[in-house]
Design an enzyme around this catalytic site. Structure first.
Site, PDB file in Angstrom:
ATOM      1  N   GLU A 121       4.708   0.701  -5.950  1.00 17.91           N
ATOM      2  CA  GLU A 121       4.302   1.572  -4.836  1.00 17.91           C
ATOM      3  C   GLU A 121       4.977   2.938  -4.912  1.00 17.91           C
ATOM      4  OE1 GLU A 121       1.773   0.537  -3.383  1.00 17.91           O
ATOM      5  OE2 GLU A 121       2.009  -1.489  -4.125  1.00 17.91           O
ATOM      6  N   MET A 149       0.847  -1.198   0.000  1.00 17.53           N
ATOM      7  CA  MET A 149       0.000   0.000   0.000  1.00 17.53           C
ATOM      8  C   MET A 149       0.876   1.239   0.000  1.00 17.53           C
ATOM      9  SD  MET A 149      -2.908   1.432   0.046  1.00 17.53           S
ATOM     10  CE  MET A 149      -2.947   3.219  -0.025  1.00 17.53           C
TER      11      MET A 149
END
Length: 932
Positions: free
Chosen positions: A343, A308
């Site tokens: 990411e 994330m």
């Protein structure tokens, strides 16, 4: 977020409110988006985390939000879910604007279906004024891997379970951690202060500003972080942990640290070295410096997504960040590079410029996926990963998007539960594929210049896909990459606003030296009438001929266009060669379409592949010809005889990509045929096909260190896997010998003689042909392993057994929270059993008998549950089994809530298998027998 993002809470249970809950009434405001009358200007967030008592892991906190009124209103509507809010402590005051009246909150209401918490104000809030809202709250650190949650790891020295806390807010779970305006368009700066016991470390998006002792709790501290740049709530992150970190040293770059549990810190070296390099590449590519003073990346033991992109504090599953040279294969290393690059690309695409609403999630994910492949290629060109990733994405989408139940890249989202369904192969891989197409038809200058203009214009703001199309159109016209009459929006809308992709039928007129092209949507379900296929795509047409063989030029020589009403306009190509030379369309598979040629062109191609100078055809186009021929045979547009004659040439092929393309297709056919009497012919055919390449690569023997090209390592890994499955050469006996040697080691956890890149094959083969004690030995290694990549390899191998009782036991271990398998890894174990020909029926029965239990096991992150369906869908091949599963779905609606899209696709794949078996099975079997 990387591709494994799992499900957001299906619509919540409303709010636990304290003290004045009698005033909390159901609200009448029922639109799914927040009202636009208010906008946050800044959040002050204080969170006290209590990790000392494992029986009672919780947090308490307060949020102070500075709010600007854009219109007059009597309500403050924000998001809050599963938080206990002490309403008697809520305060509201005006701090800027006219008249500064006293104000307060007179009552509150909730709307559980949209997670709204609504505060009715004593005085009307007036446009132009600024207000300060203070709200205290408490909650447990949950076990659901979303919001602010708990994770744990075993400390091997103290033999203790250690607890940490961490956040996962995308897409809509910040509301589980603090009351907020939880939509991407409500950007604001955050000042985060964490309270925790001093034996821990606190980290957040920004560097530490100051720490001071807690005013009442002994040995506790408050750690305040610097104010952040304006950002969306889903990017806020913080963690309290006792991890170690590894700093990276790169001159002129932000402070870069990589965190992991102390007993895995030695696995951080690779990510700590690769991360700063790719960050610097992006600074140069995007023309914008990384805007924060530091960036942390942390490996979290329990994590639902792959990773994330929280701004300045990126969170990862361990398998996506940690790399151990002694235990991780080349494929594992490439995965780490790919996820880290993905990411860090988000720090610009997603974080600096964010989509206005989740409809355009693909702008975040498709871009991060595509730009990551550019980043990895730049840093490790020897991997040839750009070609690998492009083909891999295309193969995925050629299958997924040929389903009628597919969906457009950009699609309307109206419920929180729908957002999670968008974190799928269409947003990531198809998004990336159409961006690669655009990059190739625009050329480097226009593409990069358009991107940079877009990022500069919308920095710290929100945008929609049309904003990007505008910037790119201007650049395309400036650099003359597109005719003035063309614009990016018309072209790209045809790829993003409708589902599917075209097959282009190329019919050559050899006498006139022309070719007539027409397009239609390609569908696997052959029962859909041609008239209903429809659709029109703006297709850049690149092609080359046998005489020229220029595969490096991917620029379009012509376009297939769509009419004013979206109808497809046929195209004629002139000046083609005569009947003795082939034509290949779609150079380097630069665009997402399949090509079906007339019989003569196929014949010429097969002749070059089987007897000619086949290596002059670009390796990606060789992979394309295999994929197109086998798919078109699957759906009946082409004869299996042509497809099977074409792939005969593989006995000469020595490159990774064409073999990957062939194996992907043959795997699907094999899963059907192995349930039929004619499997013996398929097996003999596969042996004949694989033996030459297996011998060329020196079999399963450990010659990896002598292989100079990295993609040859991947080729050998893949070929060995297939060779052992089909008992080619000495593959099985050699694999068993490796495993015996490992079992004979005095300390098998420290010393493993099995070559790293073939461990998955050796383990699986040994479990398949081995004893109960072979299984127990590997299960023990799983429990003792400290490396996530190795654990996944073992988890998959344990499902290879042919013993029914062992597979049944393994299914039960998989869903037992007291056992060693973490929830996030359970699907790998289930899939391994279900893809095993003996395990398939057991797994299908287990799923159908226990669907209520499995739903509760995953809830609210039911996305992982959808991954249990793919092995079931690939192997149902009879109408009666299809109908049985359809009835099961209809009777289990409650336990399959939130899986609607996955269920639809599962049923459609089952139906296409049934169709294939009825239509093609005998024809294919005949073709194979003729080749033997």
């Amino acid at each position: 977020m990387k591709w494994f993002l799992l499900f957001v809470a299906a619509l919540g249970l409303g709010l636990a409110t304290a003290d004045t809950s009698a005033d909390s009434i159901e609200s009448t405001y029922n639109y799914y988006r927040l009202p636009t009358s208010l906008h946050p200007q800044k959040y002050h967030l204080r969170i006290l985390t209590l990790l000392e008592n494992p029986e009672d892991l919780r947090f308490s906190g307060s949020v102070t939000i500075l709010i600007e009124a854009l219109e007059n209103t009597r309500n403050i509507t924000l998001h809050s879910k599963n938080l206990t809010i002490d309403e008697s402590q809520i305060t509201l005051r005006q701090i800027g604007g006219e008249g500064k009246e006293e104000n307060c909150v007179s009552s509150t209401a909730v709307n559980p279906s949209h997670d709204f918490y609504i505060l009715k104000t004593c005085q009307e809030l007036l446009a132009g004024n600024t207000y300060e809202l203070y709200m205290p709250f408490t909650a447990d650190l949950n076990r659901q891997l979303e919001g602010y949650y708990r994770s744990s790891y075993k400390d091997p020295v103290a033999n203790l379970t250690k607890w940490i806390s961490v956040t996962q807010f995308e897409p809509a779970s910040a509301r589980l951690a603090f009351p907020c305006f939880d939509e991407p368009d409500f950007k604001a700066p955050f000042v985060v202060t964490l309270g925790y016991h001093k034996k821990y470390t606190g980290i957040s998006n920004m560097p530490v500003k100051e720490t001071k002792p807690h005013e009442t709790l002994a040995d506790y501290i408050w750690c305040e972080f610097q104010e952040s740049v304006p950002m969306s709530t889903y990017l806020v992150a913080y963690s309290v942990n006792d991890f170690s970190h590894k700093p990276s040293t790169l001159p002129n770059s932000a402070l870069f640290r990589t965190w992991a549990r102390p007993n895995a810190i030695d696995q951080c070296d690779y990510a700590a070295e690769f991360g700063p390099k790719v960050l610097q590449y992006y600074e140069q590519f995007f023309g914008i410096k990384f805007p924060l003073p530091k960036i942390d990346q942390i490996a979290v033991p329990d994590f639902s997504a792959g990773a994330m992109e929280n701004w300045g504090l990126v969170t990862y599953r361990e398998i996506a960040l940690l790399y151990s040279a002694a235990h991780s294969s080349l494929a594992d290393k490439q995965r780490v590079a790919s996820v880290v690059a993905h990411e860090l690309a988000h720090q610009w695409f997603g974080n600096l410029v964010t989509m206005k609403w989740w409809t355009d999630l693909w702008l975040n994910e498709g871009f991060a996926t595509y730009v990551a492949s550019l980043g990895v290629e730049n840093i490790n060109p020897e991997w040839r990963s750009m070609e690998q990733e492009s083909l891999s994405n295309l193969l995925t989408i050629f299958r997924r998007d040929a389903l009628e139940s597919s969906h457009p890249i950009s699609r309307p989202i109206q419920m929180v539960s729908e957002i999670s369904e968008s974190f799928d192969q269409i947003s990531y891989q198809k998004g990336s594929t159409v961006l690669r197409m655009m990059h190739l038809f625009l050329g480097e200058e226009s593409f990069r210049s358009g991107l940079q203009a877009y990022l500069q214009k919308f920095s710290y703001k929100n945008a929609e896909q049309d904003n990007l199309w505008e910037s790119l159109t201007q650049a395309a016209h400036k650099y003359r990459a597109l005719p003035k009459s063309y614009d990016i929006k018309s072209i790209m809308d045809s790829w993003t606003l409708q589902a599917g992709y075209p097959v282009i039928n190329v019919t050559r007129d050899y006498a006139a030296r022309t070719a007539k092209l027409n397009q239609e949507r390609y569908l696997l379900n052959t029962q859909v009438a041609r008239a209903h296929r429809g659709g029109c795509w703006w297709v850049p047409l690149s092609y080359t001929t046998q005489a020229v063989q220029d595969f490096n030029n991917t620029a379009p020589k012509a376009w297939m266009e769509c009419g004013k009403n979206g109808e497809s306009l046929p195209k004629t190509i002139q000046d083609l060669p005569g009947p003795d030379q082939w034509v290949i369309f779609n150079t380097q598979l630069s665009t997402l379409y399949k090509v079906n040629y007339d019989a003569q062109n196929w014949k010429l191609l097969i002749e070059t592949l089987t007897n000619g100078d086949f290596e002059r055809i670009h390796v990606i186009n060789r992979a394309q010809l295999i994929d197109d021929a086998l798919y078109l045979a699957w759906t009946g547009e082409q004869d299996y005889e042509i497809a099977m004659r074409l792939i005969e040439y593989l006995q000469r092929e020595r490159e990774y990509l064409p073999w990957k393309s062939a194996f992907e297709n043959l795997k699907r056919v094999g899963r059907i045929v192995r349930q039929t009497p004619d499997f013996e012919f398929f097996k003999r055919y596969m042996k004949k096909l694989i033996l030459p390449i297996y011998e060329h690569l020196n079999g399963i023997n450990d010659t990896f260190s002598a292989i100079p090209q990295q993609d040859q390592v991947l080729l050998k890994t893949m070929v060995v896997n297939w060779a052992c499955q089909y008992q080619v050469g000495d593959c099985v006996p050699q694999a068993l010998a490796y495993y015996r040697n490992w079992r004979a080691e005095a300390n098998p956890d420290e010393k493993n003689p099995v070559p790293i890149n073939v461990r998955s094959t050796v383990y699986c083969t040994s479990i398949k042909h081995g004893s109960d004690s072979d299984w127990e030995f590997l299960w023990t290694r799983y429990k003792k392993s400290n490396v996530a990549a190795e654990k996944r390899t073992i988890l998959t191998a344990l499902g290879c057994s042919r013993e029914v009782w062992l597979l049944q036991r393994y299914l039960e271990l998989t869903f037992d929270p007291k056992e060693a398998i973490r929830k996030q890894d359970s699907m790998w174990a289930f899939q391994a059993v279900a893809f095993n020909e003996v395990g398939f029926l057991l797994a299908k029965k287990y799923f159908m008998d226990n669907v209520d239990f499995i739903y509760k096991f995953y809830h609210p992150l039911t996305k992982d549950m959808s991954r249990l369906l793919s092995p079931l869908s690939e192997q149902v091949i009879t109408l009666s089994d299809f109908n049985e599963f359809k009835d099961f779905v209809n009777n289990s609606r409650q336990s399959l809530k939130g899986l609607e899209q996955a269920i639809q696709q599962t049923l459609e794949i089952m139906l296409t298998n049934v169709q294939w078996k009825e239509r093609n099975y005998h024809q294919m079997s005949r073709s194979i027998q003729q080749l033997l």
